[in-house]
Design a protein around this motif. Structure first.
Motif, PDB file in Angstrom:
ATOM      1  N   SER A  15      72.105   4.782   8.338  1.00 33.99           N
ATOM      2  CA  SER A  15      72.785   4.077   7.263  1.00 33.99           C
ATOM      3  C   SER A  15      72.354   2.612   7.305  1.00 33.99           C
ATOM      4  O   SER A  15      72.617   1.909   8.269  1.00 33.99           O
ATOM      5  CB  SER A  15      74.289   4.213   7.465  1.00 33.99           C
ATOM      6  N   SER A  57      70.495   5.296   2.590  1.00 32.65           N
ATOM      7  CA  SER A  57      70.120   5.909   3.858  1.00 32.65           C
ATOM      8  C   SER A  57      68.621   5.806   4.073  1.00 32.65           C
ATOM      9  O   SER A  57      67.823   5.953   3.155  1.00 32.65           O
ATOM     10  CB  SER A  57      70.607   7.355   3.945  1.00 32.65           C
ATOM     11  N   SER A 109      68.947  10.426   9.874  1.00 35.51           N
ATOM     12  CA  SER A 109      68.742   9.275   9.008  1.00 35.51           C
ATOM     13  C   SER A 109      69.744   8.191   9.381  1.00 35.51           C
ATOM     14  O   SER A 109      70.739   8.452  10.046  1.00 35.51           O
ATOM     15  CB  SER A 109      68.905   9.669   7.547  1.00 35.51           C
TER      16      SER A 109
END
Lengths: 166, 276
Positions: free
Chosen positions: B171, B182, B169
């Motif tokens: 940021s 996220s 994932s």
């Protein structure tokens, strides 16, 4: 030697066609046809079973290496290589139905269609559920399995008319 | 004992089937350790060469679009430069170093030679590798926004995880107010990703821009991710569930840049000290 070369060329050609053409087909984000299993389908009926299983494993692994899905295709192709003798036995109900080669030319259209549907569907169901490995998207995955299977069967049957005629 | 052997011999196909299937499943579930055995992915010599040969032919079909995109990006960058009052330095090298804030960032151009969008874990293969200075964990961006992160590198090819991969994932933050969360791909539509952890008191609207936060040392701050397409407030939760329309069209990727943040090692070392 001649048959070995013939099947060797078929192996390479099907892997290339799969990774370079059919892996790039993204119809609606759901359909991803896998036609390379045609190799397992077309091996002669009396191929020794260990050869069938190893062929399945290495075919799957070759596709895995190209598409970064390590082990997933291999698991699915080993499975269909294992069930192939049972499938052929169960759909050839009469003794004269059995032919040495399970291609379309040697068998009736409906026989080959049954054969293709069973093999493709078994392969796709294992591959797609292994890929997502969750049952939260159970129906979406099932839709992918069904749509992709239909498309794969269509391509496989079509290829029998176009290329593998001899 | 003998009857066991006889049984196994008679059913050798079943035993072999179980063995091969176990091996295949072990590969699937020990994915990460097998990935380190670096010959079994698309960045290896053979598959890299096959994809690169294929791309040298198929690449021509997208040339018109590629040229248009490059020209548009040139115009945009030139406008930025002119407005900031820089003089354009004469530089014929493809590797450009940009001083941003106080960390030095280097961009290396690369070509996408293989790409997928319809699997649960999508990967891209690039035609540059370790000999061009590409290393794992560097970010991949294109003119339109973020694309992915480098996973495995061989001598002349690299395999990257695209944004469309549930194994990682990103940021990301909202451009207009700086709240960050996220971003993850839910595994369905290749055009949309999901942004979580944005608290309910923040005002958001469809069309808001989402950019990288710069907290991860993979991407520099401020690279475009996409725009908010719609959002819901799930019952009993303090966070929005936001659908983000990705700015990059993953179906038509051709030229990308690999981002190297020079201070990365220092940042990571510092973070490791803090975690201990």
């Amino acid at each position: 030697m001649g048959t070995l070369l013939k099947y060797g060329i078929m192996f390479v050609a099907l892997v290339l066609v799969q990774v370079l053409i059919f892996n790039q087909v993204h119809l609606g984000g759901y359909i991803n046809p896998f036609i390379y299993i045609l190799f397992i389908m077309l091996l002669p009926v009396y191929t020794p079973r260990y050869l069938l299983l190893f062929a399945g494993f290495f075919l799957g692994l070759a596709i895995d290496v190209f598409s970064n899905t390590l082990g997933m295709h291999a698991a699915a192709t080993v499975f269909i290589a294992y069930i192939r003798p049972f499938v052929i036995r169960s759909i050839s109900n009469r003794e004269e139905d059995r032919h040495e080669f399970p291609g379309l030319k040697q068998n009736s259209f409906s026989w080959f269609l049954y054969y293709a549907i069973i093999m493709v569907f078994s392969h796709h169901i294992i591959f797609f559920y292994l890929e997502f490995f969750t049952f939260t998207h159970f129906l979406t995955t099932l839709l992918r399995v069904v749509l992709s299977s239909l498309f794969s069967v269509f391509i496989i049957v079509l290829s029998q008319f176009l290329i593998f005629r001899e | 004992m003998r009857s066991l052997f006889r049984y196994l011999l008679r059913n050798y196909a079943f035993v072999l089937f179980i063995l091969l299937e176990t091996l295949a499943l072990a590969m699937v579930f020990n994915y990460n350790s097998f990935q380190r055995a670096k010959y079994l992915n698309s960045a290896n010599f053979l598959s890299g060469n096959v994809f690169s040969m294929y791309n040298s032919v198929a690449g021509y079909f997208g040339l018109q679009r590629d040229n248009r995109e490059l020209a548009e990006e040139n115009a945009r960058l030139r406008m930025l430069l002119e407005n900031q009052g820089y003089t354009v330095p004469v530089n014929d090298s493809l590797d450009l170093a940009v001083q941003q804030g106080d960390s030095l960032i280097r961009f290396t151009t690369a070509q996408v030679i293989n790409n997928s969008v319809n699997s649960a874990f999508n990967y891209i293969t690039l035609n540059k590798g370790s000999k061009h200075g590409i290393r794992p964990d560097q970010g991949i961006i294109s003119a339109k926004g973020i694309v992915g992160v480098v996973g495995q590198v061989s001598e002349s090819y690299a395999m990257g995880l695209s944004v469309l991969n549930r194994r990682w994932s990103i940021s990301a933050k909202l451009k207009n107010n700086g709240y960050y969360g996220s971003l993850m791909w839910p595994g369905t539509d290749y055009r949309f990703a999901r942004l979580s952890e944005i608290p309910l008191h923040v005002d958001i609207a469809p069309g808001d821009t989402v950019i990288t936060s710069g907290y991860s040392s993979v991407f520099p701050e401020g690279i475009l991710v996409g725009t908010i397409s719609d959002f819901t407030r799930p019952d009993g939760e303090n966070y929005y569930s936001i659908n983000v329309l990705l700015s990059v069209d993953f179906k038509s990727l051709s030229h990308v840049e690999v981002v190297e943040i020079m201070d990365k090692q220092e940042i990571n070392e510092l973070e490791n000290i803090m975690e201990r």
